[in-house]
Design a protein around this motif. Sequence first.
Motif, mmCIF file in Angstrom:
data_model
loop_
_atom_site.group_PDB
_atom_site.id
_atom_site.type_symbol
_atom_site.label_atom_id
_atom_site.label_comp_id
_atom_site.label_asym_id
_atom_site.label_seq_id
_atom_site.Cartn_x
_atom_site.Cartn_y
_atom_site.Cartn_z
ATOM 1 N N UNK B 56 0.838 -1.195 0.000
ATOM 2 C CA UNK B 56 0.000 0.000 0.000
ATOM 3 C C UNK B 56 0.867 1.237 0.000
ATOM 4 N N UNK B 57 0.297 2.298 -0.566
ATOM 5 C CA UNK B 57 1.022 3.563 -0.660
ATOM 6 C C UNK B 57 0.248 4.601 0.131
ATOM 7 N N UNK B 58 0.935 5.348 0.996
ATOM 8 C CA UNK B 58 0.251 6.393 1.763
ATOM 9 C C UNK B 58 0.892 7.725 1.437
ATOM 10 N N UNK B 59 0.132 8.530 0.698
ATOM 11 C CA UNK B 59 0.701 9.752 0.152
ATOM 12 C C UNK B 59 0.342 10.986 0.968
ATOM 13 N N UNK B 60 -0.879 11.012 1.455
ATOM 14 C CA UNK B 60 -1.344 12.231 2.131
ATOM 15 C C UNK B 60 -1.893 11.876 3.511
ATOM 16 N N UNK B 61 -2.129 12.924 4.302
ATOM 17 C CA UNK B 61 -2.717 12.716 5.627
ATOM 18 C C UNK B 61 -4.110 12.120 5.493
ATOM 19 N N UNK B 62 -4.774 12.441 4.397
ATOM 20 C CA UNK B 62 -6.097 11.873 4.146
ATOM 21 C C UNK B 62 -5.977 10.365 3.960
ATOM 22 N N UNK B 63 -4.991 9.961 3.148
ATOM 23 C CA UNK B 63 -4.741 8.527 2.953
ATOM 24 C C UNK B 63 -4.548 7.849 4.298
ATOM 25 N N UNK B 68 -7.155 1.405 5.808
ATOM 26 C CA UNK B 68 -7.742 0.228 6.455
ATOM 27 C C UNK B 68 -6.621 -0.630 7.030
ATOM 28 N N UNK B 69 -6.389 -0.494 8.313
ATOM 29 C CA UNK B 69 -5.258 -1.186 8.954
ATOM 30 C C UNK B 69 -5.446 -2.692 8.960
ATOM 31 N N UNK B 70 -6.719 -3.116 8.842
ATOM 32 C CA UNK B 70 -6.996 -4.554 8.807
ATOM 33 C C UNK B 70 -6.413 -5.202 7.546
ATOM 34 N N UNK B 118 2.193 7.369 13.805
ATOM 35 C CA UNK B 118 3.225 8.320 14.213
ATOM 36 C C UNK B 118 4.443 8.237 13.301
ATOM 37 N N UNK B 119 4.821 6.997 12.994
ATOM 38 C CA UNK B 119 5.986 6.790 12.130
ATOM 39 C C UNK B 119 5.728 7.387 10.747
ATOM 40 N N UNK B 120 4.512 7.170 10.251
ATOM 41 C CA UNK B 120 4.187 7.693 8.923
ATOM 42 C C UNK B 120 4.167 9.222 8.940
ATOM 43 N N UNK B 121 3.657 9.802 10.042
ATOM 44 C CA UNK B 121 3.694 11.269 10.175
ATOM 45 C C UNK B 121 5.127 11.773 10.083
ATOM 46 N N UNK B 122 6.029 11.052 10.772
ATOM 47 C CA UNK B 122 7.441 11.437 10.738
ATOM 48 C C UNK B 122 8.004 11.354 9.326
ATOM 49 N N UNK B 129 14.364 11.676 5.221
ATOM 50 C CA UNK B 129 14.809 11.893 3.845
ATOM 51 C C UNK B 129 15.975 12.867 3.814
ATOM 52 N N UNK B 130 16.662 12.868 2.709
ATOM 53 C CA UNK B 130 17.777 13.777 2.513
ATOM 54 C C UNK B 130 17.299 15.216 2.685
ATOM 55 N N UNK B 131 17.967 15.975 3.487
ATOM 56 C CA UNK B 131 17.669 17.382 3.754
ATOM 57 C C UNK B 131 16.195 17.633 4.093
ATOM 58 N N UNK B 132 15.603 16.662 4.795
ATOM 59 C CA UNK B 132 14.272 16.861 5.378
ATOM 60 C C UNK B 132 13.167 17.320 4.444
ATOM 61 N N UNK B 133 13.227 16.872 3.188
ATOM 62 C CA UNK B 133 12.124 17.225 2.309
ATOM 63 C C UNK B 133 10.931 16.321 2.625
ATOM 64 N N UNK B 134 9.716 16.869 2.509
ATOM 65 C CA UNK B 134 8.523 16.055 2.795
ATOM 66 C C UNK B 134 8.514 14.788 1.947
ATOM 67 N N UNK B 135 7.973 13.732 2.514
ATOM 68 C CA UNK B 135 8.095 12.428 1.874
ATOM 69 C C UNK B 135 6.771 11.669 1.948
ATOM 70 N N UNK B 136 6.683 10.571 1.211
ATOM 71 C CA UNK B 136 5.518 9.692 1.335
ATOM 72 C C UNK B 136 5.980 8.333 1.852
ATOM 73 N N UNK B 137 5.019 7.559 2.384
ATOM 74 C CA UNK B 137 5.360 6.269 2.993
ATOM 75 C C UNK B 137 4.708 5.146 2.208
ATOM 76 N N UNK B 138 5.318 3.978 2.252
ATOM 77 C CA UNK B 138 4.651 2.839 1.629
ATOM 78 C C UNK B 138 4.931 1.544 2.399
ATOM 79 N N UNK B 139 3.973 0.611 2.252
ATOM 80 C CA UNK B 139 4.146 -0.715 2.836
ATOM 81 C C UNK B 139 4.558 -1.669 1.730
ATOM 82 N N UNK B 140 5.521 -2.527 2.015
ATOM 83 C CA UNK B 140 5.830 -3.560 1.026
ATOM 84 C C UNK B 140 6.014 -4.902 1.719
#
Lengths: 217, 467
Positions: B56-63, B68-70, B118-122, B129-140
């Motif tokens: 799964x890919x989590x791009x935004x706070x809305x995502x 669905x954590x289940x 919390x981790x995803x917020x971070x 990320x390099x030089x603290x640019x905003x990033x997205x998270x994903x599950x693999x």
Amino acid sequence: MQTISPIIQYFLASGVPLDTVILILMLPIIATFIAFLRQVVGIKAFGIYTPLIITFAFLATNGLKYGIAIFIAVILVGMLMRFVLRPFRLLYLPRVAITLTVVALLILFLLVAGGAMRRTGLAAVSIFPILIMITLVEKFVAVQIEKGNKTAILLAFETLVISIIGYYIASWGSLVELLVIHPWATLLTLPINILLGKWTGLRINEYFRFKEVIKKM
Amino acid sequence: MFEYIKNSRKILGMNSRNLKFIRPYNLKRAKRLADDKLLSKKILRKNNIAVPKLIALIKTREDLENFDWQSLPDSFALKPNRGFGGEGILVVYGKKKNGEDTWIKADRSTVTVDDLKNHIQNIFDGSFSLSNTPDVAFFEERLQLLKLFKPYAYKGIPDIRVIVFNKIPIMAMLRLPTKESGGKANLQQGAIGVGIDMATGITTSAIQGKNKFIEKIPGTRLALSGVKIPYWKDILTLAVRAQEISGLGFLGADIAIDKERGPVILELNARPGLSIQVANLAGLKERLERISGLKIKGSEKGVRMGMDLFGGEVEEEVEGISGKKVIGTVEKVKLIGKDGKEIEVDAKIDTGAGFSSIDTELAKDLGFAETILKFENLNPGYETLKNLNLEQRKNIFSDVPDLSDTAIIHSSHGTTYRPMVNLSIVMNGVLIPTKVSIIDRSSLKFRIIIGKKNLGKFLIDVKKTSF
């Protein structure tokens, strides 16, 4: 005593203070020195901007010792706050904001304490160098997160050493004199930097890093 | 001292890595691809390269709010897209039995949905990320550890870093997670790096961290050298293919081996580290210079070049190509004679001779005394024999025991008529059943010479000595 270069006389006549002119002419020299340390010696520090600006903060504080004291205080707080804030699991910017707050309060305390102990030199330090030092915290915390405490402390130490040497270079009488008489000399840093920018040899610290490989090859 | 300076020129330093290799060969677009894990995953998969599956890919706070954590499986890896140096990767190994939506990490600590959030917020805030640019998270998907690596890896999955330049894999290193590195295969954090022989995929020397040499896994007696990496050629091919696809001229490909899927590409690296030289006790610069300017067509060819050029032992390399053993001009051999009698002697390898021949005394020791005696008694001499045909000659010696054949041999002894017996020669681990001629070699240095007839399985290196 040789004469002051006409261009500097013109600057002075236009109302620019001599100290400012010299600091500005000194800037390329310190920057080149830092670039040299990175490319040839292999000292990283916090990039080029931080050691440069800290050098100038040292020059602007009254005497090196207060500058070093503030520097160390800032780094110690940065280290301490990492452990204090860890259980809260805060996001990056709020975490830096809290660390900055603590550093600012600590420095205020230092100034007051210095005044109370009749060390007026500390209290007389102007506000801008202090603010510059406080911004060091962000750099420190960023490296702490990316590369860990050990690297952050090492880089902070390197920054401190570079800034101290930079301080002595910038306040070296003969060099200041040279710049007053031949202000164009500062442009000599350009060809030096072009050479440094093309330098592909091993850095001095790499001879140590690869010592075993070179021996066993 | 002179040697030291000469050798130091073989090492690739930061300055020349950046200026001579990364700058000209890793163009901006390719670098951006390498730094964006999701994009490189997508492009590699499009080209049929195995990569870990995206869950799964989590791009935004809305995502994040609507996620669905289940839907998460029992084990997975949560990663920042532009993470740097293995930072910000969270791996869970299983779901807690009773607790709802609680997972277990390698160190047995638990991870709740709140922790993940919390981790995803971070990650969003760019903490990793390099030089603290905003990033997205994903599950693999979490890769399964290969059984072979189990004793070597501490709570994590080892990977293999392959440096590829000009379509040729030039150096490789096995990276093993340790306690110090917290289960991450990152040398800077204290993982172990093991050099690999390019030809064979067998590990050589090892370091822990940036430059501490070790021989065994700390706290164990497990040797780090001599481990044969499975799927070696596939791994190299994968790395070269990744270079072709990504366009990174100077690439560090990180490849892991999944228990079921085999080698998969974990990550592409546009600024590969230099410690690989320490682990391999070899310089990258020298290797890079040797292959620059070569025109390589196709990944297959590149892989073969890499294996041939940068394999440690020339011998093993040749053996790998030809399937033949390399021997010197003098080899220790074991002779197995009558009734299994064994004798070890030094043999001269003689490509000028057809059959192998052994000394009379040696033959006697091997149990052929009677054969020789009877043969001598019956031998009417070459002058008589040369006028007889094969049948007639055979008849003369039909009573001699264990005689397999006779032979007319023209040699420095002059022309002789010799008896031949069956025996086995064991040379360099190869068993050769054969017939050999018997002659008096008492005045010669070697009691046996091995002739062409028995050398089919070998290549001869005239400079090699086996002593």
